[in-house]
Design an enzyme around this catalytic site. Structure first.
Site, PDB file in Angstrom:
ATOM      1  N   CYS A   1      -7.855 -39.375 -26.459  1.00  0.00           N
ATOM      2  CA  CYS A   1      -7.824 -38.105 -25.730  1.00  0.00           C
ATOM      3  C   CYS A   1      -6.376 -37.832 -25.326  1.00  0.00           C
ATOM      4  O   CYS A   1      -5.451 -38.383 -25.934  1.00  0.00           O
ATOM      5  CB  CYS A   1      -8.781 -38.105 -24.538  1.00  0.00           C
TER       6      CYS A   1
ATOM      7  N   ARG B   1     -11.659 -39.178 -20.638  1.00  0.00           N
ATOM      8  CA  ARG B   1     -12.658 -39.137 -21.717  1.00  0.00           C
ATOM      9  C   ARG B   1     -12.651 -40.363 -22.614  1.00  0.00           C
ATOM     10  O   ARG B   1     -13.700 -40.989 -22.825  1.00  0.00           O
ATOM     11  CB  ARG B   1     -12.448 -37.870 -22.567  1.00  0.00           C
TER      12      ARG B   1
ATOM     13  N   ASP C   1     -12.159 -31.268 -21.265  1.00  0.00           N
ATOM     14  CA  ASP C   1     -11.307 -32.118 -20.428  1.00  0.00           C
ATOM     15  C   ASP C   1     -11.752 -31.976 -18.973  1.00  0.00           C
ATOM     16  O   ASP C   1     -11.635 -30.896 -18.397  1.00  0.00           O
ATOM     17  CB  ASP C   1      -9.854 -31.653 -20.605  1.00  0.00           C
TER      18      ASP C   1
HETATM   19  P1  4NP Z   1      -8.152 -37.204 -20.509  1.00  0.00           P
HETATM   20  O1  4NP Z   1      -7.883 -36.235 -19.255  1.00  0.00           O
HETATM   21  O2  4NP Z   1      -7.323 -36.667 -21.659  1.00  0.00           O
HETATM   22  O3  4NP Z   1      -9.617 -37.076 -20.755  1.00  0.00           O
HETATM   23  O4  4NP Z   1      -7.740 -38.591 -20.086  1.00  0.00           O
HETATM   24  C1  4NP Z   1      -6.573 -35.987 -18.799  1.00  0.00           C
HETATM   25  C2  4NP Z   1      -5.978 -36.875 -17.952  1.00  0.00           C
HETATM   26  C3  4NP Z   1      -4.692 -36.638 -17.495  1.00  0.00           C
HETATM   27  C4  4NP Z   1      -4.025 -35.491 -17.890  1.00  0.00           C
HETATM   28  C5  4NP Z   1      -4.624 -34.618 -18.763  1.00  0.00           C
HETATM   29  C6  4NP Z   1      -5.898 -34.870 -19.226  1.00  0.00           C
HETATM   30  N1  4NP Z   1      -2.729 -35.239 -17.395  1.00  0.00           N
HETATM   31  O5  4NP Z   1      -2.191 -34.157 -17.689  1.00  0.00           O
HETATM   32  O6  4NP Z   1      -2.157 -36.083 -16.687  1.00  0.00           O
END
Ligand code: 4NP
Length: 144
Positions: A3, A9, A117
Site C-alpha cells: 500500500c 492496509r 485508504d
Molecule cells: P496505508 O495508509 O497506505 O494503508 O498504510 C496510509 C498511511 C499513511 C499515509 C498514507 C496512507 N501517510 O501519508 O502517511
C-alpha cells in the site's frame, strides 16, 4: 502486499494471508510505496481491528517496497490503482510487471477496485478494509 504507508492496509493483508496459508510453504510480506513509516508499528486502528478478529500484527514494522522485491516474491498484490502505477514504474521487465495485481481483482474481477485508504477516515473504514481483504486473501490462499 503493498500500500502507500505500510501501516494501515497492507499490514492487515499480510496478517490475513499469513493466517490462511502454511508458513513453511508461503512467505508473506508487506511494504509501502512510500518510506515515511519505515520501522514503525502498524496504525493502532489496524492493530485493533486485527485483534478484534484474533490476529496479532504487532510483530510487523514498516518497510518500503524496493525493486529487489521483484526478485524475491512471485506475486505482488497492491491495494489501489495509485500503488499499482508506483510499483509498475519500478518493474524493469515484463516478467516483473506480470507479478503485480490489484488485490480486489480477486473478488471483483475486471472492476479495478481500490481498497479505500482508511488513514484519514474513521474506524468504520478499517472494518470495511478488513472485510474486503479477508475475502480477497481467502481467494489467494485457496490458489496458493
Ligand atoms: P496505508 O495508509 O497506505 O494503508 O498504510 C496510509 C498511511 C499513511 C499515509 C498514507 C496512507 N501517510 O501519508 O502517511
Amino acid at each position: 502486499m503493498v500500500c502507500l504507508g505500510n501501516i494501515c492496509r497492507s499490514p492487515l493483508a499480510e496478517g490475513l494471508l499469513k493466517s490462511k496459508v502454511d508458513p513453511s510453504k508461503v512467505e508473506v510480506q508487506s511494504a509501502g510505496t512510500g518510506g515515511w513509516h519505515v520501522g514503525e508499528l502498524p496504525d493502532p486502528r489496524s492493530i485493533e481491528i486485527a485483534n478484534k478478529y484474533g490476529l496479532d500484527i504487532t510483530n510487523q514494522r514498516g518497510k518500503q517496497f524496493s525493486t529487489y522485491d521483484f526478485e524475491i516474491y512471485d506475486h505482488i498484490f497492491v491495494m489501489d490503482n495509485s500503488n499499482y502505477r508506483d510499483v509498475m514504474k519500478l518493474a524493469t521487465n515484463p516478467y516483473e510487471e506480470q507479478k503485480v495485481h490489484l488485490i480486489l481483482e480477486e473478488t471483483h474481477p475486471g472492476e479495478k477496485r481500490d481498497v479505500p485508504d482508511p488513514y484519514h477516515g474513521g474506524d468504520e473504514g478499517f472494518e470495511n478494509v478488513y472485510q474486503l481483504l479477508d475475502a480477497a486473501c481467502e481467494k489467494i490462499a485457496a490458489r496458493l
